[in-house]
Design a protein around this motif. Structure first.
Motif, short mmCIF file in Angstrom:
data_model
loop_
_atom_site.label_atom_id
_atom_site.label_comp_id
_atom_site.label_asym_id
_atom_site.label_seq_id
_atom_site.Cartn_x
_atom_site.Cartn_y
_atom_site.Cartn_z
N PRO A 8 0.81 -1.44 -0.05
CA PRO A 8 -0.10 0.08 0.01
C PRO A 8 0.89 1.21 -0.06
O PRO A 8 0.61 2.31 -0.64
N VAL A 9 1.90 1.15 0.75
CA VAL A 9 2.83 2.35 0.66
C VAL A 9 3.41 2.84 -0.89
O VAL A 9 3.45 3.72 -1.22
N LEU A 10 3.80 1.45 -1.40
CA LEU A 10 4.21 1.86 -2.95
C LEU A 10 3.20 2.38 -3.69
O LEU A 10 3.60 3.11 -4.56
N TRP A 11 1.80 1.76 -3.44
CA TRP A 11 0.84 2.30 -4.44
C TRP A 11 0.63 3.73 -4.21
O TRP A 11 0.28 4.35 -4.89
N THR A 12 0.67 4.07 -2.95
CA THR A 12 0.44 5.52 -2.47
C THR A 12 1.34 6.50 -3.20
O THR A 12 1.06 7.68 -3.80
N ALA A 13 2.64 5.94 -2.96
CA ALA A 13 3.74 6.72 -3.68
C ALA A 13 3.55 6.89 -5.09
O ALA A 13 3.86 7.99 -5.73
N LEU A 14 3.28 5.84 -5.77
CA LEU A 14 3.09 5.95 -7.21
C LEU A 14 1.99 6.85 -7.52
O LEU A 14 1.96 7.42 -8.60
N ALA A 15 0.94 6.68 -6.71
CA ALA A 15 -0.36 7.59 -7.03
C ALA A 15 0.02 8.99 -6.87
O ALA A 15 -0.40 9.92 -7.55
N ILE A 16 0.97 9.30 -5.73
CA ILE A 16 1.21 10.78 -5.60
C ILE A 16 2.13 11.32 -6.66
O ILE A 16 2.24 12.33 -7.36
N ALA A 17 3.10 10.37 -7.18
CA ALA A 17 3.96 10.49 -8.47
C ALA A 17 3.17 10.92 -9.60
O ALA A 17 3.54 11.80 -10.36
N VAL A 18 2.05 10.15 -9.75
CA VAL A 18 1.37 10.14 -11.13
C VAL A 18 0.77 11.56 -11.01
O VAL A 18 0.44 12.41 -11.92
N VAL A 19 0.02 12.08 -9.92
CA VAL A 19 -0.73 13.24 -9.69
C VAL A 19 0.16 14.48 -9.85
O VAL A 19 -0.11 15.34 -10.74
N ILE A 20 1.34 14.25 -9.40
CA ILE A 20 2.24 15.20 -9.81
C ILE A 20 2.98 15.42 -11.19
O ILE A 20 2.90 16.62 -11.65
N ALA A 21 2.90 14.64 -11.99
CA ALA A 21 3.16 14.28 -13.28
C ALA A 21 2.15 15.00 -13.93
O ALA A 21 2.38 15.72 -14.95
N ILE A 22 0.93 14.85 -13.73
CA ILE A 22 -0.25 15.32 -14.41
C ILE A 22 -0.33 16.77 -14.24
O ILE A 22 -0.67 17.58 -15.24
N VAL A 23 -0.28 17.23 -12.95
CA VAL A 23 -0.08 18.65 -12.66
C VAL A 23 1.12 19.59 -13.29
O VAL A 23 0.59 20.36 -14.12
N VAL A 24 2.21 18.90 -13.27
CA VAL A 24 3.09 19.68 -14.01
C VAL A 24 2.73 19.76 -15.65
O VAL A 24 2.96 20.69 -16.20
N GLY A 25 2.45 18.66 -16.10
CA GLY A 25 2.09 18.60 -17.60
C GLY A 25 0.85 19.62 -17.97
O GLY A 25 1.18 20.12 -18.79
#
Length: 109
Positions: A8-25
């Motif tokens: 669950p920690v890895l999935w949460t970290a991946l979700a945060i990274a995806v959200v950051i990438a979407i916002v920057v894009g």
């Protein structure tokens, strides 16, 4: 003592990274779509943006006194700001009297 569930920690970290990438894009797409460069060049002033104030000094009392005298003289004198456009400055006391008279005249029914 419980162990931390890694998955669950890895999935949460991946979700945060995806959200950051979407916002920057999205921000870069908005900047590009608006014709703005993503660098700091768009923030440069096309005019002089300095302040008319004394510089830093270890003992600024004399500079402060001169600056206050200059400002007081400006507030108590009359003269042209831009003669071509008909803009002048008048003593602050006269300006306040004119403003009070104008407001009193506007308040009359």
């Amino acid at each position: 003592m419980r162990e931390i569930a890694v998955r669950p920690v890895l999935w949460t970290a991946l979700a945060i990274a995806v959200v950051i990438a979407i916002v920057v894009g999205a921000v870069l797409a908005l900047l590009h779509g608006g014709g703005l460069a993503p660098g700091g060049e768009r923030l440069q002033f096309t005019y002089q943006a300095g302040l008319d104030a004394p510089g830093l000094s270890s003992a600024p009392q004399d500079e402060l006194r001169r600056e206050r005298q200059r400002k007081t003289a400006r507030l108590q004198s009359a003269g042209w700001v831009d003669q071509k456009q008909g803009i002048a400055h008048i003593p602050i006391g006269d300006a306040m009297d004119l403003l009070v008279a104008r407001r009193a005249q506007e308040a009359k029914p």
